[in-house]
Design a protein around this motif. Structure first.
Motif, PDB file in Angstrom:
ATOM      1  N   ILE A  28       0.838  -1.210   0.000  1.00 21.59           N
ATOM      2  CA  ILE A  28       0.000   0.000   0.000  1.00 21.59           C
ATOM      3  C   ILE A  28       0.875   1.264   0.000  1.00 21.59           C
ATOM      4  O   ILE A  28       0.557   2.256  -0.677  1.00 21.59           O
ATOM      5  N   VAL A  31       1.881   1.844  -3.473  1.00 21.66           N
ATOM      6  CA  VAL A  31       0.745   2.375  -4.252  1.00 21.66           C
ATOM      7  C   VAL A  31       0.605   3.877  -3.993  1.00 21.66           C
ATOM      8  O   VAL A  31       0.339   4.652  -4.923  1.00 21.66           O
ATOM      9  N   ASN A  32       0.808   4.301  -2.775  1.00 17.93           N
ATOM     10  CA  ASN A  32       0.725   5.735  -2.466  1.00 17.93           C
ATOM     11  C   ASN A  32       1.834   6.531  -3.149  1.00 17.93           C
ATOM     12  O   ASN A  32       1.594   7.630  -3.662  1.00 17.93           O
ATOM     13  N   ALA A  35       0.836   6.649  -6.756  1.00 18.76           N
ATOM     14  CA  ALA A  35      -0.316   7.543  -6.966  1.00 18.76           C
ATOM     15  C   ALA A  35       0.132   9.004  -6.965  1.00 18.76           C
ATOM     16  O   ALA A  35      -0.398   9.829  -7.722  1.00 18.76           O
ATOM     17  N   ALA A  38       1.677   9.657 -10.298  1.00 18.15           N
ATOM     18  CA  ALA A  38       0.624   9.641 -11.328  1.00 18.15           C
ATOM     19  C   ALA A  38      -0.156  10.955 -11.326  1.00 18.15           C
ATOM     20  O   ALA A  38      -0.426  11.532 -12.382  1.00 18.15           O
ATOM     21  N   GLU A  39      -0.495  11.426 -10.137  1.00 21.11           N
ATOM     22  CA  GLU A  39      -1.284  12.652 -10.041  1.00 21.11           C
ATOM     23  C   GLU A  39      -0.456  13.846 -10.502  1.00 21.11           C
ATOM     24  O   GLU A  39      -0.944  14.731 -11.214  1.00 21.11           O
ATOM     25  N   HIS A  44      -2.326   8.264 -15.247  1.00 17.50           N
ATOM     26  CA  HIS A  44      -2.683   7.354 -14.161  1.00 17.50           C
ATOM     27  C   HIS A  44      -2.672   5.909 -14.629  1.00 17.50           C
ATOM     28  O   HIS A  44      -3.434   5.546 -15.527  1.00 17.50           O
ATOM     29  N   ASP A  46      -3.355   1.795 -14.398  1.00 21.90           N
ATOM     30  CA  ASP A  46      -4.253   0.869 -13.711  1.00 21.90           C
ATOM     31  C   ASP A  46      -3.418   0.131 -12.661  1.00 21.90           C
ATOM     32  O   ASP A  46      -2.272  -0.253 -12.921  1.00 21.90           O
ATOM     33  N   ILE A  47      -4.003  -0.044 -11.491  1.00 21.52           N
ATOM     34  CA  ILE A  47      -3.287  -0.657 -10.366  1.00 21.52           C
ATOM     35  C   ILE A  47      -4.169  -1.747  -9.786  1.00 21.52           C
ATOM     36  O   ILE A  47      -5.339  -1.493  -9.471  1.00 21.52           O
TER      37      ILE A  47
ATOM     38  N   PHE B  24      -9.064  11.200  -8.581  1.00 16.64           N
ATOM     39  CA  PHE B  24      -8.099  10.137  -8.317  1.00 16.64           C
ATOM     40  C   PHE B  24      -7.582  10.189  -6.873  1.00 16.64           C
ATOM     41  O   PHE B  24      -7.559   9.152  -6.192  1.00 16.64           O
ATOM     42  N   ILE B  28      -7.782   7.177  -4.062  1.00 17.99           N
ATOM     43  CA  ILE B  28      -6.618   6.655  -3.317  1.00 17.99           C
ATOM     44  C   ILE B  28      -6.836   6.792  -1.806  1.00 17.99           C
ATOM     45  O   ILE B  28      -6.475   5.903  -1.029  1.00 17.99           O
ATOM     46  N   ASN B  32      -6.777   3.759   0.989  1.00 19.63           N
ATOM     47  CA  ASN B  32      -6.020   3.771   2.247  1.00 19.63           C
ATOM     48  C   ASN B  32      -6.914   3.458   3.450  1.00 19.63           C
ATOM     49  O   ASN B  32      -6.502   2.727   4.358  1.00 19.63           O
ATOM     50  N   ILE B  49      -7.682  -0.350  -9.109  1.00 22.45           N
ATOM     51  CA  ILE B  49      -7.846   1.096  -9.261  1.00 22.45           C
ATOM     52  C   ILE B  49      -7.688   1.451 -10.731  1.00 22.45           C
ATOM     53  O   ILE B  49      -6.672   1.119 -11.348  1.00 22.45           O
ATOM     54  N   SER B  50      -8.704   2.109 -11.277  1.00 16.86           N
ATOM     55  CA  SER B  50      -8.607   2.579 -12.650  1.00 16.86           C
ATOM     56  C   SER B  50      -9.066   4.039 -12.650  1.00 16.86           C
ATOM     57  O   SER B  50     -10.259   4.327 -12.685  1.00 16.86           O
ATOM     58  N   TYR B  51      -8.100   4.925 -12.509  1.00 15.59           N
ATOM     59  CA  TYR B  51      -8.336   6.361 -12.359  1.00 15.59           C
ATOM     60  C   TYR B  51      -9.266   6.628 -11.179  1.00 15.59           C
ATOM     61  O   TYR B  51      -8.883   6.367 -10.039  1.00 15.59           O
TER      62      TYR B  51
END
Lengths: 83, 83
Positions: A28, A31-32, A35, A38-39, A44, A46-47, B24, B28, B32, B49-51
């Motif tokens: 996680i 992923v943060n 993210a 991505a932002e 972005h 796909d995760i 997005f 996220i 969390n 997660i897709s956008y």
């Protein structure tokens, strides 16, 4: 975990890589970090998270496939793997 | 976004729900909150997660399908949707 370009596979017109982390919280945390990139980049991936495994897919929908931007972001993703 | 049990579908022996968030970062943030519950309960859903969309899948692999625990955690997930 080591990372190089060969760790990414082209699957269904996307650059895909599955990463395994020592624990779910570490997955996680990754992923943060991802993210945040991505932002910032307004692009972005796909995760998919399945316990300690995270699958990342970079593609450019508007282009119908993988672009240089996806390759650059796959490279950035590699650099986010470490703790 | 409203939430009740009927928002969950049984797909491939899992309780599945797809949620759409305004942005997005909000997607996220939800992931969390969900991850915190999952880790505390030692029961981890698959998360895609897709956008702005997040798909959550609760199943119990050791039982080969959906258990009461998955139903309880789907209910808890509903309560995490708001900001």
């Amino acid at each position: 975990m080591t990372a190089d370009d060969s760790d990414w596979a082209e699957v269904d017109r996307a650059l895909e890589r599955t990463l395994e982390f020592p624990s779910f919280p570490e997955a996680i945390a990754f992923v943060n970090r991802l993210a945040e990139v991505a932002e910032r980049e307004s692009h972005h991936p796909d995760i998919a998270i399945s316990y300690r495994q995270v699958t990342v897919r970079w593609t450019t929908h508007s282009a119908g496939g993988i672009t240089d931007r996806d390759r650059a972001l796959a490279d950035k993703t590699n650099r986010l793997i470490g703790p």
